[in-house]
Structure formats: C-alpha cells, structure tokens
Design a protein around this motif. Structure first.
Motif, short mmCIF file in Angstrom:
data_model
loop_
_atom_site.label_atom_id
_atom_site.label_comp_id
_atom_site.label_asym_id
_atom_site.label_seq_id
_atom_site.Cartn_x
_atom_site.Cartn_y
_atom_site.Cartn_z
N LYS A 121 14.26 -20.79 -15.92
CA LYS A 121 13.08 -20.01 -15.53
C LYS A 121 11.78 -20.78 -15.79
O LYS A 121 10.72 -20.36 -15.34
CB LYS A 121 13.03 -18.70 -16.30
N ASN A 122 11.85 -21.86 -16.56
CA ASN A 122 10.68 -22.67 -16.93
C ASN A 122 9.62 -21.84 -17.66
O ASN A 122 8.42 -21.96 -17.40
CB ASN A 122 10.09 -23.36 -15.71
N ILE A 123 10.09 -21.00 -18.57
CA ILE A 123 9.18 -20.21 -19.42
C ILE A 123 9.72 -20.23 -20.85
O ILE A 123 10.88 -20.54 -21.09
CB ILE A 123 9.06 -18.74 -18.95
N ILE A 124 8.85 -19.89 -21.77
CA ILE A 124 9.26 -19.76 -23.16
C ILE A 124 9.54 -18.29 -23.41
O ILE A 124 8.70 -17.44 -23.12
CB ILE A 124 8.17 -20.29 -24.12
N GLU A 125 10.72 -18.01 -23.95
CA GLU A 125 11.10 -16.63 -24.20
C GLU A 125 11.88 -16.52 -25.51
O GLU A 125 12.35 -17.52 -26.04
CB GLU A 125 11.91 -16.06 -23.04
N SER A 126 11.99 -15.32 -25.98
CA SER A 126 12.72 -15.06 -27.22
C SER A 126 14.20 -14.89 -26.91
O SER A 126 14.56 -14.13 -26.01
CB SER A 126 12.18 -13.79 -27.88
N PRO A 127 15.08 -15.58 -27.65
CA PRO A 127 16.51 -15.38 -27.41
C PRO A 127 16.97 -13.97 -27.79
O PRO A 127 17.99 -13.50 -27.32
CB PRO A 127 17.19 -16.42 -28.30
N ARG A 128 16.18 -13.27 -28.60
CA ARG A 128 16.52 -11.91 -29.01
C ARG A 128 15.84 -10.87 -28.14
O ARG A 128 15.79 -9.70 -28.49
CB ARG A 128 16.13 -11.71 -30.47
N LYS A 129 15.27 -11.32 -27.04
CA LYS A 129 14.63 -10.43 -26.05
C LYS A 129 13.44 -9.66 -26.63
O LYS A 129 13.20 -8.51 -26.29
CB LYS A 129 15.63 -9.44 -25.44
N LYS A 130 12.68 -10.30 -27.51
CA LYS A 130 11.46 -9.71 -28.05
C LYS A 130 10.30 -10.06 -27.12
O LYS A 130 10.26 -11.14 -26.54
CB LYS A 130 11.16 -10.23 -29.45
#
Length: 196
Positions: A111-120
């Motif tokens: 997705k070329n984004i920074i995201e939380s692996p815990r879906k926060k």
C-alpha cells in the motif's frame, strides 16, 4: 524526625544532581543508539547522490544506498523504507523515527503507507501520547502530597513514593515520545510531505 524542609534540602543536595546526571547519561545513550550524533555533510551528500541515480533501475545502486544509509545512521534499514523516506522531506529523521517505533508502526510495502500491525489508528497514538505526558506531569502533585503526609509515619514509604514517581515519570515521557513518533509517521503526508 525529618521535616519537610529537611526532605527538600536532601532532595536538592543529593537526589536532584543524581537525577540530572542519570538523565544526561540516558540522553547520551539514546543519541548513540538512534544515531542522533552529528552526521557528516559528505555522508549525507553521498546518500542523496546515490538516491538521485534512480535506485529502482539499478540493483547495485540500491545496495550502495543501503550501505550508505547504514554508514551515515549507524544502523541498517530495509531498502523499501529507505526509498519511502527519501521520497519525502527530512528523510534521515524519518528513518530514525521509523527505527525507534518499529514495534508500533511499520511500512506496508504493497500500500506504500505506514500503518500499525495491530490496526491502531493515528488518533489512538495521538491520544496515548498526550495521556502519557499528562499522567507523567500531573501525577506529581498527589504523589508528592501523599509522600509529605506519610513521611511522619514512615520515611521509607515516603522515599519509595518519591523514587517510584521519578521512575514512572521518566517511563511515561519516554512512552509519550514513542507514541508521538508513531502518530507522526502514520500522518506522514502531514509531517513528512512528499518532495515535488
């Protein structure tokens, strides 16, 4: 029996200098650990020169960029993170922040984004950051009031409360800093805008 003025005098004479020395020591270790010491101009220029050669076309350039960033920041980063950071303003700071909070947020390459692996969400990190700072700062008043009150019955409990507050305040500010970095990385379009 110690009075309040004796405890304050003891704090000023012994605990405050030791706390300042410990804070400076941990600050120095933090600088070494996350590469906040001075990065030479030649290393930075070398990284930007390698990145401007379009590293996606040439595998050798990608690995040279990987080694140059590792040399400059004293830590190695995955190539997709390097390419993501160098497409934005202030890439070296972004890379340091990505390393510091890798346990909280990560780059999703697809997705070329920074995201939380815990879906926060980013808002979660923002609220947690402010909550950590607030608890660290405002818990001083009830803890110190209770420590002064209890000192007449047990000096050991009063001293334990003061020391435990200092430890918890340091940990709370550290947690707040980590959460704030995670929030800024998740809002990378706002805090690290793309270069045009």
């Amino acid at each position: 029996m110690l009075t309040t003025s004796d405890i304050i005098g003891y704090f000023i004479k012994y605990i405050a200098p030791i706390s300042i020395a410990a804070a400076n020591f941990f600050k120095f270790i933090y600088k070494i650990r996350f590469g906040f010491l001075h990065i030479s101009k030649s290393k930075t220029e070398r990284i930007f020169a390698l990145f401007s050669q379009d590293p996606c076309k040439n595998t050798a350039n990608r690995y040279a960029l990987y080694i140059a960033v590792g040399d400059a920041l004293s830590s190695f980063y995955p190539i997709p993170e390097i390419e993501f950071a160098f497409a934005r303003s202030n890439p070296l700071v972004m890379l340091r922040d990505m390393r510091a909070v890798r346990h909280l947020v990560r780059l999703n390459v697809e997705k070329n984004i920074i995201e939380s692996p815990r879906k926060k969400s980013a808002k979660y990190f923002y609220v947690q950051s402010n909550l950590s700072y607030g608890i660290s700062a405002f818990s001083y008043f009830p803890v110190m009031a209770f420590a002064i009150f209890i000192q007449h019955k047990s000096q050991a409990i009063g001293a334990f409360l003061v020391i435990s507050y200092l430890v918890l305040a340091i940990l709370g500010f550290w947690r707040g800093l980590q959460m704030n970095r995670a929030y800024q990385l998740m809002q990378s379009e706002k805090f690290y805008p793309r270069l045009s």
